[in-house]
Design a protein around this motif. Structure first.
Motif, PDB file in Angstrom:
ATOM      1  N   ALA A  10      38.577  37.324  28.641  1.00 46.44           N
ATOM      2  CA  ALA A  10      38.483  36.640  27.351  1.00 46.44           C
ATOM      3  C   ALA A  10      38.346  37.637  26.209  1.00 46.44           C
ATOM      4  N   VAL A  11      37.548  38.685  26.406  1.00 49.92           N
ATOM      5  CA  VAL A  11      37.373  39.697  25.361  1.00 49.92           C
ATOM      6  C   VAL A  11      38.690  40.422  25.105  1.00 49.92           C
ATOM      7  N   CYS A  12      39.409  40.758  26.179  1.00 44.30           N
ATOM      8  CA  CYS A  12      40.707  41.418  26.028  1.00 44.30           C
ATOM      9  C   CYS A  12      41.687  40.531  25.264  1.00 44.30           C
ATOM     10  N   ALA A  13      41.676  39.235  25.581  1.00 46.56           N
ATOM     11  CA  ALA A  13      42.579  38.303  24.906  1.00 46.56           C
ATOM     12  C   ALA A  13      42.221  38.167  23.426  1.00 46.56           C
ATOM     13  N   LEU A  14      40.933  38.072  23.121  1.00 42.12           N
ATOM     14  CA  LEU A  14      40.498  37.923  21.732  1.00 42.12           C
ATOM     15  C   LEU A  14      40.818  39.168  20.902  1.00 42.12           C
ATOM     16  N   SER A  15      40.807  40.336  21.539  1.00 38.73           N
ATOM     17  CA  SER A  15      41.086  41.572  20.801  1.00 38.73           C
ATOM     18  C   SER A  15      42.518  41.622  20.273  1.00 38.73           C
ATOM     19  N   LEU A  16      43.408  40.831  20.867  1.00 36.94           N
ATOM     20  CA  LEU A  16      44.805  40.815  20.412  1.00 36.94           C
ATOM     21  C   LEU A  16      44.932  40.322  18.975  1.00 36.94           C
ATOM     22  N   ALA A  17      43.880  39.679  18.472  1.00 37.71           N
ATOM     23  CA  ALA A  17      43.910  39.227  17.081  1.00 37.71           C
ATOM     24  C   ALA A  17      44.007  40.415  16.126  1.00 37.71           C
ATOM     25  N   ASN A  18      43.545  41.594  16.575  1.00 39.88           N
ATOM     26  CA  ASN A  18      43.600  42.794  15.734  1.00 39.88           C
ATOM     27  C   ASN A  18      44.826  43.659  16.018  1.00 39.88           C
ATOM     28  N   ALA A  19      45.578  43.317  17.063  1.00 42.01           N
ATOM     29  CA  ALA A  19      46.657  44.193  17.521  1.00 42.01           C
ATOM     30  C   ALA A  19      47.875  44.143  16.606  1.00 42.01           C
ATOM     31  N   GLU A  20      48.540  45.278  16.483  1.00 38.86           N
ATOM     32  CA  GLU A  20      49.811  45.355  15.765  1.00 38.86           C
ATOM     33  C   GLU A  20      50.981  45.403  16.745  1.00 38.86           C
ATOM     34  N   ASP A  21      50.782  46.052  17.877  1.00 38.42           N
ATOM     35  CA  ASP A  21      51.820  46.117  18.905  1.00 38.42           C
ATOM     36  C   ASP A  21      51.578  44.994  19.916  1.00 38.42           C
ATOM     37  N   LEU A  22      51.940  43.774  19.535  1.00 39.82           N
ATOM     38  CA  LEU A  22      51.652  42.618  20.375  1.00 39.82           C
ATOM     39  C   LEU A  22      52.455  42.627  21.671  1.00 39.82           C
ATOM     40  N   ASN A  24      53.215  45.204  23.611  1.00 44.29           N
ATOM     41  CA  ASN A  24      52.453  46.004  24.566  1.00 44.29           C
ATOM     42  C   ASN A  24      51.124  45.350  24.875  1.00 44.29           C
ATOM     43  N   GLY A  25      50.543  44.681  23.883  1.00 43.54           N
ATOM     44  CA  GLY A  25      49.269  44.007  24.088  1.00 43.54           C
ATOM     45  C   GLY A  25      49.357  42.914  25.129  1.00 43.54           C
ATOM     46  N   PHE A  26      50.379  42.072  25.026  1.00 44.31           N
ATOM     47  CA  PHE A  26      50.549  41.000  26.004  1.00 44.31           C
ATOM     48  C   PHE A  26      50.930  41.555  27.375  1.00 44.31           C
ATOM     49  N   SER A  27      51.630  42.681  27.389  1.00 40.22           N
ATOM     50  CA  SER A  27      51.945  43.328  28.663  1.00 40.22           C
ATOM     51  C   SER A  27      50.671  43.786  29.356  1.00 40.22           C
ATOM     52  N   LEU A 227      33.433  46.953  16.647  1.00 43.47           N
ATOM     53  CA  LEU A 227      33.056  45.749  17.383  1.00 43.47           C
ATOM     54  C   LEU A 227      34.125  45.286  18.369  1.00 43.47           C
ATOM     55  N   MET A 228      35.333  45.012  17.886  1.00 42.24           N
ATOM     56  CA  MET A 228      36.393  44.460  18.733  1.00 42.24           C
ATOM     57  C   MET A 228      37.603  45.374  18.876  1.00 42.24           C
ATOM     58  N   GLY A 229      37.546  46.587  18.328  1.00 39.64           N
ATOM     59  CA  GLY A 229      38.623  47.537  18.502  1.00 39.64           C
ATOM     60  C   GLY A 229      39.877  47.192  17.716  1.00 39.64           C
ATOM     61  N   THR A 230      40.929  47.945  17.970  1.00 37.58           N
ATOM     62  CA  THR A 230      42.193  47.730  17.253  1.00 37.58           C
ATOM     63  C   THR A 230      43.115  46.751  17.963  1.00 37.58           C
ATOM     64  N   GLY A 231      42.719  46.294  19.140  1.00 40.39           N
ATOM     65  CA  GLY A 231      43.536  45.327  19.871  1.00 40.39           C
ATOM     66  C   GLY A 231      44.078  45.909  21.164  1.00 40.39           C
ATOM     67  N   LEU A 232      43.989  45.141  22.214  1.00 40.18           N
ATOM     68  CA  LEU A 232      44.461  45.585  23.528  1.00 40.18           C
ATOM     69  C   LEU A 232      45.925  46.020  23.456  1.00 40.18           C
ATOM     70  N   GLY A 233      46.218  47.202  24.019  1.00 42.09           N
ATOM     71  CA  GLY A 233      47.583  47.699  24.035  1.00 42.09           C
ATOM     72  C   GLY A 233      47.997  48.450  22.794  1.00 42.09           C
ATOM     73  N   ASP A 234      47.096  48.592  21.816  1.00 40.14           N
ATOM     74  CA  ASP A 234      47.447  49.243  20.557  1.00 40.14           C
ATOM     75  C   ASP A 234      47.186  50.739  20.558  1.00 40.14           C
ATOM     76  N   TYR A 235      46.675  51.281  21.652  1.00 42.60           N
ATOM     77  CA  TYR A 235      46.265  52.691  21.642  1.00 42.60           C
ATOM     78  C   TYR A 235      47.430  53.636  21.351  1.00 42.60           C
ATOM     79  N   SER A 236      48.550  53.486  22.061  1.00 42.21           N
ATOM     80  CA  SER A 236      49.689  54.380  21.839  1.00 42.21           C
ATOM     81  C   SER A 236      50.243  54.215  20.427  1.00 42.21           C
TER      82      SER A 236
END
Length: 364
Positions: A10-22, A24-27, A227-236
């Motif tokens: 759930a936390v990983c899914a919620l972090s996608l709200a901040n992601a720009e590279d969606l 990769n995030g959904f992957s 708090l919630m980071g830049t979004g799952l999958g956004d690191y690269s």
């Protein structure tokens, strides 16, 4: 334990709200979703009182020699610098250490036949050699910790001569590796050189130097999104921007931070890091320890010992490898947790039908 898995997802899914590279995030989220598959299968096995420990053990027993054969073929016939199996050297080496850890836990119990004990020992050695040929240094860090865990776990019940023998074999093997010319020593030497070069600033984009830079950048990214980071999958994506801005000495855009802890700290924040450590390691470990009646080590069964060994191994793997971004390792985590957690609750005759429930003791 299942709630911990759900919380992390759930936390990983919620972090996608901040992601720009969606994309990769959904992957990445699709990989993490493998944790959810554990829930219905685990509940079904618990309901049916079925244990998968026995077939899993036999699979590990056969896997050791096969991994050795593959690694020798790649090293000798293909003259590959590192054995990679069918996927990647790090994954291959970590899997070999994982198998060795499971087989090592089984050696703490009295086998039903001496031949089985010998075969287990040979398979364990084969897996360790395969890991050595892979050059996966991060996986090797788990080996001394696993030895210490099992010796401490059975400190009051394991035969004294067995403990002495294990320590003697471990230290003699380690000494032999360091004084002879072999792939393990070469990789350790390269690690030392990378650290020296990084500290001097002469050459930072080496194997370990790149990791240090990636971890340092992960902390910088986290400070801006604590708090919630830049979004799952956004690191690269974030690293690419930092390199383009000339704000780092890193010269390569890596797909991950080479550490589950640093990457998830950057992409899911402090909440995600706590969910990772708590949901994937602390809570499952607490479940295993709670099954030990009144803290008596004699109550430890093979599923408990092997399960804790697997959890510890994956925790160590995560120090230098972002295995939550690699499907094979993440799937292995799910399978190990499923097998040993469900087997731990099965009946005594089913949870320990490979080895006796009592650890090896001195003969009367």
């Amino acid at each position: 334990m299942l709630l911990g898995m759900l919380t992390f997802f759930a936390v990983c899914a919620l972090s996608l709200a901040n992601a720009e590279d969606l994309k990769n995030g959904f992957s990445r989220l699709e990989k993490v979703a493998r944790l959810l598959a554990l829930i219905p299968i685990y509940l079904t096995l618990r309901q049916l009182n079925v244990s998968l420990v026995r077939p899993f053990f036999w699979g590990c027993l056969w896997a050791g020699p096969w991994m050795l054969a593959v690694s020798l073929y790649q090293a000798v016939i293909e003259t590959a610098p590192r054995s990679a199996g069918a996927y990647h050297p790090i994954v291959f080496g970590d899997q070999a250490v994982l198998i060795a850890g499971v087989l090592g836990a089984s050696l703490c119990f009295s086998p039903r036949s001496r031949m089985l004990w010998v075969l287990t020992l040979l398979s364990l050695g084969s897996a360790l050699i395969a890991s050595g040929l892979s050059g996966s240094r991060g996986g090797w860090l788990a080996l001394p910790i696993l030895v210490a865990l099992y010796l401490w776990f059975f400190r009051s019940s394991l035969a004294h001569r067995v403990r002495v023998l294990v320590l003697a074999v471990f230290f003699v093997t380690a000494a032999g590796v360091m004084v002879s010319h072999n792939p393990v020593r070469e990789r350790i030497t390269h690690a030392y050189e990378d650290i020296v070069n990084y500290r001097s600033g002469d050459k930072v984009n080496t194997s370990l130097g790149s990791r240090f830079l990636l971890w340092d950048l992960a902390i910088d990214i986290w400070k801006e999104h604590p708090l919630m980071g830049t979004g799952l999958g956004d690191y690269s994506h974030d690293i690419d921007q930092i390199i383009d801005a000339g704000e780092t000495r890193l010269n390569t855009v890596w797909p991950h931070a080479h550490s589950i802890y640093f990457e998830l700290l950057a992409t899911t924040g402090l909440v995600g890091l706590l969910a990772l450590v708590g949901g994937l390691f602390v809570v499952p470990s607490a479940v295993y320890f709670r099954k030990i009646q009144a803290g008596k080590m004699s109550a430890v069964t093979f599923p408990m010992a092997a399960g804790l060994g697997c959890l510890l191994s994956f925790a160590v793997f995560g120090l230098s490898e972002a295995w939550t971004a690699r499907s094979p390792l993440l799937t292995s985590y799910v399978v190990c947790l499923l097998v040993f957690s469900s087997g731990m609750y099965a009946g005594p005759d089913m949870s320990n039908n490979v080895f006796d429930s009592e650890p090896m003791k001195e003969p009367a």
